[in-house]
Design an enzyme around this catalytic site. Structure first.
Site, PDB file in Angstrom:
ATOM      1  N   SER A  84      -6.971  -1.946   1.572  1.00 55.15           N
ATOM      2  CA  SER A  84      -7.088  -1.475   0.147  1.00 55.15           C
ATOM      3  C   SER A  84      -7.345  -2.628  -0.846  1.00 55.15           C
ATOM      4  O   SER A  84      -6.851  -2.509  -1.916  1.00 55.15           O
ATOM      5  CB  SER A  84      -5.611  -0.511  -0.196  1.00 55.15           C
ATOM      6  OG  SER A  84      -5.678   0.441   0.753  1.00 55.15           O
TER       7      SER A  84
ATOM      8  N   SER B 180     -11.357   8.892  -0.950  1.00 58.65           N
ATOM      9  CA  SER B 180     -11.789   8.122   0.489  1.00 58.65           C
ATOM     10  C   SER B 180     -13.078   8.649   0.977  1.00 58.65           C
ATOM     11  O   SER B 180     -13.438  10.017   0.640  1.00 58.65           O
ATOM     12  CB  SER B 180     -10.649   8.569   1.264  1.00 58.65           C
ATOM     13  OG  SER B 180      -9.345   8.223   0.853  1.00 58.65           O
TER      14      SER B 180
ATOM     15  N   GLU C 113       0.696  -1.283   0.159  1.00 62.60           N
ATOM     16  CA  GLU C 113       0.217  -0.075   0.143  1.00 62.60           C
ATOM     17  C   GLU C 113       0.849   1.321  -0.054  1.00 62.60           C
ATOM     18  O   GLU C 113       0.314   2.190   0.350  1.00 62.60           O
ATOM     19  CB  GLU C 113      -0.990   0.051   1.237  1.00 62.60           C
ATOM     20  CG  GLU C 113      -1.802  -1.131   1.056  1.00 62.60           C
ATOM     21  CD  GLU C 113      -3.022  -1.319   2.375  1.00 62.60           C
ATOM     22  OE1 GLU C 113      -3.873  -0.174   2.588  1.00 62.60           O
ATOM     23  OE2 GLU C 113      -2.782  -1.979   3.385  1.00 62.60           O
TER      24      GLU C 113
END
Length: 359
Positions: free
Chosen positions: A183, A317, A15
């Site tokens: 993720s 997000s 990530e």
């Protein structure tokens, strides 16, 4: 006097690039009248680089891949904290994934006695590990999807039995997930045994433990939690989508995500969801922030999907979008609150460490 904010980002996990996107958003929105902002970049090979104060906003994530200056150990970078009053420093960690949001970084900062934004060692470690989260939520009585979990050792020893168990108790379609990854990295949806076996092998590339979950037909609805001892819950939100789940590319690269805030829930369903989210936050002993994800079925059954103790702050997000919805606060004010919560928790811990609790 302005507070020194050290934004830690990058890291050795898959990530890494997501972390850079979060760091860019955070650094560009920190109020320079209140904070002196310093980047601390952890390269993919684990080397650390500390940058000079960022007086201006940055143009793109590539500027965060610090290349000037000497590569250092974390000790060399952190040494400066012992040259000044540490009460005027706070770390804002945005290292997503292992060695960032799994309690390891938090443990180091605790040993250094430095305030930091977000969840502590226990909540970070347990919240990052999907299997441990499930076990804690079981104890808290929060509904979850049926699942099974096993290690690479168990898989190598009895793969046929595990495949049979999954087929009979979980069924298809199902999801395979590494225990410690976010993720959507390493996650696959499986429609049959062949896909399941391939997905298990893929998931074991990222962790020695994996979970296999039954698919729950329904919408994925998310809420954001903000606070320490008196946490508050945001409105609910959801992404409008066509596919069964968000791959890494879908979340961060496609640029076609559409948020729906508030989510399509009536007041009674939202009330139950809010209660469960706060219950999950407290079960993990959360601090600062957390995103809690649920499935909501057509019959309005609510089932916990997972928690994220260090949610992203990228342009796509959900976490900052939920907490800034309706003009309740700006993005910059959200960062102010998170830093304030970090300093509040730090002062509280100092009281206990000094043996003056309750005085």
């Amino acid at each position: 006097m302005r507070t020194n904010v050290y934004v830690m980002y990058g890291g050795q996990s898959p990530e890494h690039d997501v972390s850079l996107k979060t760091a860019l958003a955070v650094m560009n929105r920190l109020d320079r009248d209140r904070y002196r902002v310093y980047p601390i970049y952890v390269e993919p090979d684990g080397a650390w680089r500390g940058g000079n104060e960022l007086a201006e906003c940055l143009d793109d994530v590539e500027s965060l891949r610090l290349s000037s200056g000497e590569r250092s150990s974390m000790g060399g970078i952190l040494k400066q904290w012992y040259q000044e009053d540490r009460s005027n420093h706070v770390v804002f960690p945005v290292l997503h994934g292992p060695n960032g949001e799994d309690g390891t970084l938090q443990g180091m900062l605790e040993m250094l006695n430095i305030p930091y934004v977000g969840n502590g060692v226990l909540a970070s470690a347990a919240g990052m590990d999907k299997i441990m989260t499930k076990r804690i939520m079981e104890q808290a009585g929060i509904p979850q999807t049926p699942y099974t979990a096993f290690t690479l050792y168990e898989w190598n020893k009895e793969a046929d039995r595990l495949i049979h168990t999954i087929g009979s108790s979980i069924g298809y379609p199902c999801y395979v997930k590494p225990a410690n990854m976010g993720s959507s990295v390493g996650i696959s949806r499986c429609g049959d045994r062949e896909e399941l076996e391939a997905s298990i092998r893929e998931a074991f590339r990222y962790d020695r433990k994996i979970a296999v979950e039954k698919e729950i037909p329904g919408r994925e609805v998310q809420v954001a939690i903000l606070g320490n001892d008196e946490p508050v819950c945001s409105v609910a939100g959801e992404f409008e989508r066509e596919r069964h789940f968000f791959s890494y590319e879908r979340k961060y690269s496609s640029g076609v995500l559409t948020k729906r805030i508030p989510a399509r829930l009536d007041d009674e369903v939202y009330g139950r969801l809010r209660t469960m989210a706060l219950q999950a936050f407290r079960a993990l002993d959360g601090a600062g922030l957390m995103r809690v994800d649920f499935f909501v079925t057509d019959s309005n059954e609510i089932i916990l999907n997972e928690v994220n103790t260090l949610p992203g702050f990228t342009e796509n997000s959900m976490f900052p979008a939920l907490l800034t919805y309706g003009g309740r606060r700006t993005f910059a004010q959200l960062l102010d609150e998170l830093i304030g919560l970090a300093l509040e928790r730090y002062r509280e811990k100092r009281v206990w460490r000094d043996g003056r609790a309750g005085a």
